[in-house]
Every structure is written in C-alpha cells, then in structure tokens.
Design a protein around this motif. Sequence first.
Motif, short mmCIF file in Angstrom:
data_model
loop_
_atom_site.label_atom_id
_atom_site.label_comp_id
_atom_site.label_asym_id
_atom_site.label_seq_id
_atom_site.Cartn_x
_atom_site.Cartn_y
_atom_site.Cartn_z
N LEU A 61 36.89 32.56 41.98
CA LEU A 61 35.52 32.40 41.48
C LEU A 61 34.56 33.28 42.27
O LEU A 61 33.74 34.02 41.69
N LEU A 62 34.66 33.22 43.59
CA LEU A 62 33.73 33.94 44.46
C LEU A 62 33.96 35.45 44.40
O LEU A 62 33.01 36.23 44.24
N SER A 65 32.85 36.83 41.07
CA SER A 65 31.40 36.85 40.92
C SER A 65 30.76 38.02 41.66
O SER A 65 29.88 38.70 41.14
N PHE A 66 31.21 38.26 42.90
CA PHE A 66 30.70 39.39 43.68
C PHE A 66 31.04 40.72 43.00
O PHE A 66 30.21 41.63 42.91
N PHE A 67 32.29 40.83 42.53
CA PHE A 67 32.76 42.08 41.93
C PHE A 67 31.96 42.39 40.66
O PHE A 67 31.51 43.52 40.44
N ILE A 68 31.75 41.37 39.82
CA ILE A 68 31.01 41.56 38.57
C ILE A 68 29.55 41.91 38.85
O ILE A 68 28.98 42.80 38.21
N ASN A 194 27.77 31.30 44.82
CA ASN A 194 27.85 31.63 46.25
C ASN A 194 27.59 30.39 47.11
O ASN A 194 28.33 30.10 48.07
N HIS A 195 26.54 29.63 46.77
CA HIS A 195 26.23 28.40 47.52
C HIS A 195 27.32 27.35 47.31
O HIS A 195 27.72 26.66 48.25
N PHE A 196 27.80 27.24 46.08
CA PHE A 196 28.87 26.30 45.77
C PHE A 196 30.11 26.60 46.61
O PHE A 196 30.73 25.69 47.19
#
Length: 500
Positions: A61-62, A65-68, A194-196
């Motif tokens: 997930l993390l 998300s960063f890559f996208i 990111n917070h999750f």
Amino acid sequence: MIDSQVNNHTLNVLKNNTKDLELQLEAILPTLAELHQIVSSRDISDNKDSLIGFVGGVEDLLFGSFFILNELMSYLKMTIGTNIVYEKRYFIRCINECVCEAYNYFKGKENDGVWDNIISAVRSLGNPILNVYADNIESELLKLKENHLDIKLRNATAHYDKPIKLYDTISAITSEDTFCKAVSQYMLIHMRINHFADIAFAILFQLLPNRNAICHRKEAGKNRALDIKTLLETKLAENFAGDSRMGLISKESLERVSKSIDTLYRTHKSVDAAYNYFKENGIDFPVSLEVTHQLCLIRMIVDFMRCDIICAMRAYMNSGTNLERALHLRKICLTEVSALKHLYGYNEESRRTSLWTQLLAVNTDYNNNKTQLIQKKLDAFESHLDTTKRNLFSHFKEKGNLNIEKRYEAYKQLDHINELKEALALLALCKEIENYTAEMLQQISKAEDKRHQEQKEKYHEMFNSLREMVSSSKSTNDVNTQVKSMLNDAENKLMKLFEL
C-alpha cells in the motif's frame, strides 16, 4: 483551447512545489524498495492473514502510493509547464490514466485491490485511531472514483485503433483545472495512507516476534559504488539537447503535426459526407475515395504516434532525475506498441485486419518499391514489439499481479540510449510514411483530375453534338435558341458536379 483557470503566479508556485516534492519522493523510493524486498523475501504465500502477511500488505500500500504520487507529480509539472495545446492535453491524458490505474491498484475491479486485501485485518486489530484512518481512506477513494475517474477518456486515449474517436475525445479536453483537482484528491489519499502506515507499523512493530528482520533498513547511500549507468544517462540527457535531430521534437514540429491531424480529421469528415451522398443516390463509392479514407486513418494514427512520442521526448528533456526520465521514456514503448499494432499488426492475425493491409487491398497500383521499403521497416519494428512490457508499463496492478516493484526495477534498467535511438528511428519512419501517403494522395488527385477531364471532354462533345442537331433542325429560331439554352444549363450543372 484549454482554460487553466489558474493565474501565472499560482502556476509557478505549484510548478516549483511539484519539483521539490518529486525530489523528496525519489529519495524515499529506494528505501521503500529495500523494505519491499525484505518483506517479499519472507514466505507469506500461506500466511496472508498473518501479521507478516499484513506487514506485506501495508508495505504494498505504502510503496505503491509513493510510486504513483511520484509519477503524478511529474505529469502535473509537465502539464502546467507548457502552453502548447496538444502537449497540455497529452499530459492531462497521462494524469487521468495514472489516476484510473491508481484506483484499480487500491480497489481492483472485484474488490481485490491492495487496500481491500488488508481492510479486514485492519478491522481485526481493533485500534480506534487506525479505524478512523481506514474510514477516511475508504471515503476519499470513493470520492476519487465518483468525481475524478474518467474511464472513457482513459480507454479512448490509451489505444489508437479508432483515430476519429481519439480525436473527438482529445478535443473535448478543455479544462486543466478539472485534472489538477484529481491530483489534489490523490495527494489527500496519499497523506491518509502515509499516516495510516505509520500507525500500522508502530502497532505491528510491538506484535511481531522477529521485528528486526522486518524493519531493518540499510543506510541510504552508505558504501554504494559509483553508479556509472546513472552518471552516463545524466550526461546523455544534458547533451541530448545539442543533437541535430532535436528539430524533430521542437515546439514548431509538434504544432505542425498536430495541425496536420486537424486537417486529416476534416478531410475524413468530407469523405464521409461524400460516401453518404453516393449511398443515398445509389451510386457506387469510387475506389479513389475509399483509398483516401484509408489514408486519412493511417496518417492520423501515424501523426498521433508522432505527437505522443514528441511529447514524451520533450518531457524527457525537461526531467530532473533519471527515474523521471525513465517514466517518460516508457511512454515511447507504450505508444509504439499501441499504435503499430493497429497500423500494421503485431502477429499474422492482426496483420490481416490492420489499416495497412486494408489500404493495400484497395490500392495495388502505387509504387511497389516504396511500398516494400516502408513495409520492411515496419516489419523491423514489429519484430521486437514487447506486449509484456507494454502491460507492465500500463498497469500498476494486472489481475492478481502487483507491478509496482517490477516497474520500479524496469525504470532503473531502461537503456536510455537505445530507447532514444528507437524513438528517433520511429519518428523518422513516421516522416517517411507521411511522404509516402502524401505522394499516394497526389497520385490519386492527378488520376482523378485526368479522369474528370476526360469525362468533361466526353460530355462536352456530347452536348456539342446535340447543339449541332438542334441547329440543323427545321424548328424556328426561337425554339432552337430555347433548346440550346436548356442544353447549356444542363451542361453547366453537370460540369459543376465534377467540382464536388
């Protein structure tokens, strides 16, 4: 035209901020990739519901998300950094495609996305703070789907099989602001994720028995050997602007080719109107118009391919890092495969229905040597079309397979020199096809002019014969004059049909 609805000062601030954020994201990605490899190396195939399996899910997930977000930041930067209408629309298409693929990565098509795969485990932890963030992520993903996903635009502009529909779809892009809001919505989702992930990892760190093996990270930059490949590719990008072939990707070249697409579209519409006229009046559709119809479609695919490759190469020139350059070089691969498989075909079956085969079927009289030369070059490109790489570069998630790590590694392994040589060779081939089709259209035009002239002369002789018959008749002068006037009017009306 495209309305930005944003003043120049705001655009400049946003552009600079995207550059800074992009650099920060690229600094984080290597560490996330290392963590991903560590987690992936642990056998979780039979323990997807275990804590280690949950760690893997959160890391997917993390990292995703960063890559996208990193890709979106580059597209956003390029969008607000150009005032060329086609180029702006190109990057808006990239933003929309990226957002659509991002939603599929998180939610999937049958609730099998990365987020859906871990949500039940999230609930089972019973942590109220974690549940609040999970609810927020669910809510923001729903907003992304309902307000910002343009699936029709994504599907119409990812392929080149229907150039008229592609033109209509691209021309309908009139608002830059709409797609900037889509990026903003994704940034909010990323912040939630990111917070999750921070909270989830903090909880899991306390629960995992062998947490050092999971959370170990190498110090970034420590004892790393000099990366010769990165150095060479950076120098290549710096020197590429001085290449004499850069005229192929200039602003003037892009605008000229995009105007050519406009002209071809109008020509195609005229041919369609002629076809309907002939059909309504029970007249056979001339072969010349059928060839013109095919030529318009071929030229539109070729020109769309040229424009999209030019946009990708211009983005390469304006990129700040090798990872960002690879992001835009990958678009050349996507464009090449998607366009050529419809223009020429990528196997025997698709070749039989390609536009190229259809053209040759209705026009066998053209210069055979030139036809064979173009076809030989098309064969050379077709021989190494990589549909597997095309799928990897198109989708963050493909059925049950997650492509983020493979795509990240593929970006690092891209041979920039070969990709640029391929792009320049493809642009040169597009130019040859343009000349080839222009000569064919000229040949058709000359043949039609000759045929029309012969028919006009034939009809003129026929009317002259009729007028002579009237002159030699025994009718009164007034009657003869009236009949001749009627014949002249009929001839004039007939001659005007040749001007249609």
